[in-house]
Design a protein around this motif. Structure first.
Motif, PDB file in Angstrom:
ATOM      1  N   UNK A  71       0.830  -1.205   0.000  1.00  0.00           N
ATOM      2  CA  UNK A  71       0.000   0.000   0.000  1.00  0.00           C
ATOM      3  C   UNK A  71       0.867   1.258   0.000  1.00  0.00           C
ATOM      4  N   UNK A  72       1.962   1.243   0.779  1.00  0.00           N
ATOM      5  CA  UNK A  72       2.849   2.414   0.832  1.00  0.00           C
ATOM      6  C   UNK A  72       3.563   2.651  -0.499  1.00  0.00           C
ATOM      7  N   UNK A  73       3.847   1.574  -1.217  1.00  0.00           N
ATOM      8  CA  UNK A  73       4.636   1.682  -2.440  1.00  0.00           C
ATOM      9  C   UNK A  73       3.787   1.788  -3.704  1.00  0.00           C
ATOM     10  N   UNK A  74       2.483   1.758  -3.555  1.00  0.00           N
ATOM     11  CA  UNK A  74       1.582   1.853  -4.706  1.00  0.00           C
ATOM     12  C   UNK A  74       1.819   3.122  -5.534  1.00  0.00           C
ATOM     13  N   UNK A  81       5.993   1.094 -13.267  1.00  0.00           N
ATOM     14  CA  UNK A  81       6.046  -0.267 -13.804  1.00  0.00           C
ATOM     15  C   UNK A  81       4.669  -0.876 -14.087  1.00  0.00           C
ATOM     16  N   UNK A  82       3.603  -0.132 -13.829  1.00  0.00           N
ATOM     17  CA  UNK A  82       2.232  -0.657 -13.953  1.00  0.00           C
ATOM     18  C   UNK A  82       2.069  -1.923 -13.118  1.00  0.00           C
ATOM     19  N   UNK A  83       2.544  -1.839 -11.871  1.00  0.00           N
ATOM     20  CA  UNK A  83       2.494  -2.959 -10.936  1.00  0.00           C
ATOM     21  C   UNK A  83       1.928  -2.488  -9.605  1.00  0.00           C
ATOM     22  N   UNK A  84       1.315  -3.405  -8.845  1.00  0.00           N
ATOM     23  CA  UNK A  84       0.883  -3.040  -7.490  1.00  0.00           C
ATOM     24  C   UNK A  84       2.090  -2.808  -6.583  1.00  0.00           C
ATOM     25  N   UNK A  85       1.872  -2.116  -5.488  1.00  0.00           N
ATOM     26  CA  UNK A  85       2.964  -1.796  -4.584  1.00  0.00           C
ATOM     27  C   UNK A  85       3.668  -3.017  -4.023  1.00  0.00           C
ATOM     28  N   UNK A  86       2.946  -4.134  -3.853  1.00  0.00           N
ATOM     29  CA  UNK A  86       3.572  -5.346  -3.301  1.00  0.00           C
ATOM     30  C   UNK A  86       4.682  -5.869  -4.205  1.00  0.00           C
ATOM     31  N   UNK A 109       2.271 -13.965  -4.438  1.00  0.00           N
ATOM     32  CA  UNK A 109       1.413 -12.785  -4.623  1.00  0.00           C
ATOM     33  C   UNK A 109       0.249 -13.115  -5.547  1.00  0.00           C
ATOM     34  N   UNK A 110       0.525 -13.885  -6.583  1.00  0.00           N
ATOM     35  CA  UNK A 110      -0.549 -14.251  -7.517  1.00  0.00           C
ATOM     36  C   UNK A 110      -1.534 -15.213  -6.861  1.00  0.00           C
ATOM     37  N   UNK A 111      -1.037 -16.156  -6.075  1.00  0.00           N
ATOM     38  CA  UNK A 111      -1.924 -17.099  -5.395  1.00  0.00           C
ATOM     39  C   UNK A 111      -2.849 -16.375  -4.403  1.00  0.00           C
ATOM     40  N   UNK A 112      -2.319 -15.327  -3.779  1.00  0.00           N
ATOM     41  CA  UNK A 112      -3.122 -14.552  -2.831  1.00  0.00           C
ATOM     42  C   UNK A 112      -3.917 -13.445  -3.513  1.00  0.00           C
ATOM     43  N   UNK A 113      -3.900 -13.432  -4.865  1.00  0.00           N
ATOM     44  CA  UNK A 113      -4.638 -12.457  -5.666  1.00  0.00           C
ATOM     45  C   UNK A 113      -4.243 -11.013  -5.338  1.00  0.00           C
ATOM     46  N   UNK A 114      -2.949 -10.814  -5.082  1.00  0.00           N
ATOM     47  CA  UNK A 114      -2.435  -9.471  -4.850  1.00  0.00           C
ATOM     48  C   UNK A 114      -1.907  -8.841  -6.137  1.00  0.00           C
ATOM     49  N   UNK A 115      -1.902  -9.611  -7.204  1.00  0.00           N
ATOM     50  CA  UNK A 115      -1.561  -9.078  -8.518  1.00  0.00           C
ATOM     51  C   UNK A 115      -2.325  -9.868  -9.563  1.00  0.00           C
ATOM     52  N   UNK A 119       0.235  -8.668 -14.420  1.00  0.00           N
ATOM     53  CA  UNK A 119       1.138  -8.019 -13.468  1.00  0.00           C
ATOM     54  C   UNK A 119       2.174  -8.999 -12.940  1.00  0.00           C
ATOM     55  N   UNK A 120       1.754 -10.237 -12.697  1.00  0.00           N
ATOM     56  CA  UNK A 120       2.696 -11.256 -12.252  1.00  0.00           C
ATOM     57  C   UNK A 120       3.749 -11.541 -13.303  1.00  0.00           C
ATOM     58  N   UNK A 121       3.333 -11.564 -14.568  1.00  0.00           N
ATOM     59  CA  UNK A 121       4.286 -11.817 -15.651  1.00  0.00           C
ATOM     60  C   UNK A 121       5.229 -10.642 -15.847  1.00  0.00           C
ATOM     61  N   UNK A 122       4.717  -9.416 -15.646  1.00  0.00           N
ATOM     62  CA  UNK A 122       5.602  -8.246 -15.701  1.00  0.00           C
ATOM     63  C   UNK A 122       6.608  -8.287 -14.557  1.00  0.00           C
ATOM     64  N   UNK A 123       6.122  -8.623 -13.361  1.00  0.00           N
ATOM     65  CA  UNK A 123       6.959  -8.578 -12.165  1.00  0.00           C
ATOM     66  C   UNK A 123       8.066  -9.623 -12.208  1.00  0.00           C
ATOM     67  N   UNK A 124       7.707 -10.839 -12.571  1.00  0.00           N
ATOM     68  CA  UNK A 124       8.696 -11.920 -12.555  1.00  0.00           C
ATOM     69  C   UNK A 124       9.782 -11.696 -13.595  1.00  0.00           C
ATOM     70  N   UNK A 125       9.478 -10.875 -14.616  1.00  0.00           N
ATOM     71  CA  UNK A 125      10.446 -10.626 -15.686  1.00  0.00           C
ATOM     72  C   UNK A 125      11.663  -9.846 -15.207  1.00  0.00           C
ATOM     73  N   UNK A 126      11.512  -9.045 -14.125  1.00  0.00           N
ATOM     74  CA  UNK A 126      12.662  -8.251 -13.705  1.00  0.00           C
ATOM     75  C   UNK A 126      12.966  -8.307 -12.213  1.00  0.00           C
TER      76      UNK A 126
END
Length: 416
Positions: A71-74, A81-86, A109-115, A119-126
């Motif tokens: 939430x703080x990093x949103x 990065x078009x990603x959630x803060x988590x 994060x994806x299992x807990x539906x936080x992205x 977004x998960x595919x963007x995040x895992x890429x970097x």
């Protein structure tokens, strides 16, 4: 047509399995030695380095701290990065601890539906990156015996990593699962929203602290056992490919390509080895007679690519989610290319910087450096990585708060 294609795929995979099994029987002694070497790498370096971070990542998820940080990093992660803060938590843990913790956290994060799926595919890429102690200690000091090269490798790796993150923000395939809803922090204020997210996440989890810790330890150890299996398997597989002469065939194919870029042919074997496993590839690159700048460019590309061994671990970390690995593989290819280019650009300007002279001093206090690995005092390593992660997250939170304040001032100005 699709049935015929599926049959061919099944037969091909079966043939590969039979080929590997027969090769293991033929080269059983060499395979055993390679397995022992892989076991040592996992037990002496990977297991102690990753276990505490795996455990704490699981505990922080259960306590709601990750949701609080998200939430703080949103305000920072969403526009950049078009990603959630988590996503920043996965990024920070990946930077501090190295492969494959970024992928594991992304899967959670994806299992807990936080992205979302995309977004998960963007995040895992970097966010699945090499840790700085590996690049500075194991590679620059242990393999090349040149501490100043650590700054070049780490800088190129993380600059190219951010470039990949910014590039992946444009990745938006159709027909993806977008099932995540986030409560807008603008309605209640950023800080209040962050604490509300922490409370909500902890309440939804509901596990007593003792149970949470026990399950976190069990999950982390199981994951690391799986990673150990991959390291041993690919150590043996790489050895067998070399003994079977496959590397010579690949050398014949790659030689004309490298000539186009004026790359020394002695770097072909490190490139081939690095396709499968980064440690062996980087070590072989350090032993060639090629110009130093070419050695470092190839080593930087190998580290960014990370090897099929890490890719297999990543695929396992996101197993059970809808995150697709194909975008991740293409991102690794792009990361390897970009890291090599950035290394070529910054090599000469940073070559003579001696800001890492402290590394050999640390070696005398607990760092025992060998050609194949870096054995670091356990508590010393945890201290360095933890401080690095906390500093990085603290810096991101400060920047995010600045973004939030600027956004609020802009809104107030527009209204008046």
């Amino acid at each position: 047509m699709s049935t015929i294609k599926n049959k061919k795929s099944i037969y091909f995979k079966a043939a590969i399995g039979i080929f590997i099994t027969i090769s293991l029987i033929i080269f059983s002694e060499q395979g055993f030695e390679a397995a022992v070497q892989g076991l040592h790498t996992w037990w002496e370096i990977v297991f102690p380095a990753l276990l505490p971070f795996f455990i704490m990542a699981e505990i922080l998820m259960g306590l709601g701290v990750v949701h609080f940080l998200g939430a703080l990093l949103e305000p920072l992660m969403r526009p950049l990065f078009k990603l959630p803060g988590v996503g920043a938590f996965a990024f920070a843990m990946g930077l501090a601890s190295g492969y494959p913790i970024g992928a594991k956290i992304t899967g959670n994060l994806r299992r807990d539906k936080l992205c979302t799926q995309v977004e998960g595919e963007r995040l895992i890429a970097f966010c699945n990156t090499a840790d700085p102690l590996f690049m500075i200690g194991a590679v620059a000091v242990g393999m090349f015996s040149k501490p100043e090269l650590g700054l070049i490798l780490a800088t190129a790796h993380y600059i190219s990593c951010i470039i990949i993150g910014l590039t992946m923000r444009f990745y938006d395939p159709p027909n993806s699962n977008e099932d995540v809803t986030t409560s807008p922090y603008e309605e209640k204020g950023l800080i209040k929203h962050a604490f509300a997210e922490l409370y909500r996440a902890r309440k939804n989890d509901g596990r007593p602290l003792g149970k949470l810790m026990g399950e976190s330890i069990m999950e982390s150890v199981n994951t690391l056992l799986l990673i150990g299996g991959y390291i041993i398997l690919f150590s043996v597989f790489t050895k067998i490919l070399h003994l079977m002469g496959i590397t010579k065939l690949l050398t014949f194919i790659l030689t004309p390509i490298l000539k186009l870029f004026s790359i020394d042919k002695s770097l072909i074997l490190p490139i081939i080895s690095g396709l499968f496993e980064i440690t062996n590839g980087a070590d072989l690159a350090s032993q060639t007679n090629a110009p130093l700048i070419q050695q470092i460019i190839i080593t930087s590309g190998i580290i960014a690519w990370s090897g099929f061994s890490v890719h297999a671990q990543v695929a396992t970390m996101v197993n059970g989610t809808d995150i697709r690995t194909k975008p991740y593989i293409w991102a690794r290819v792009l990361h390897g290319i970009v890291a090599s280019i950035v290394t070529a650009i910054i090599f000469n300007p940073l070559r003579n910087i001696n800001s890492l002279n402290a590394i050999p001093a640390f070696a005398n206090q607990g760092y025992q450096i060998s050609k194949l690995s870096l054995r670091i005092d356990y508590l010393q390593r945890i201290e360095i990585l933890s401080l690095g992660m906390i500093t990085f997250l603290g810096g991101l939170i400060a920047i995010s708060l600045i973004f939030y304040i600027i956004q609020k001032i802009t809104i107030i100005t527009i209204k008046t």
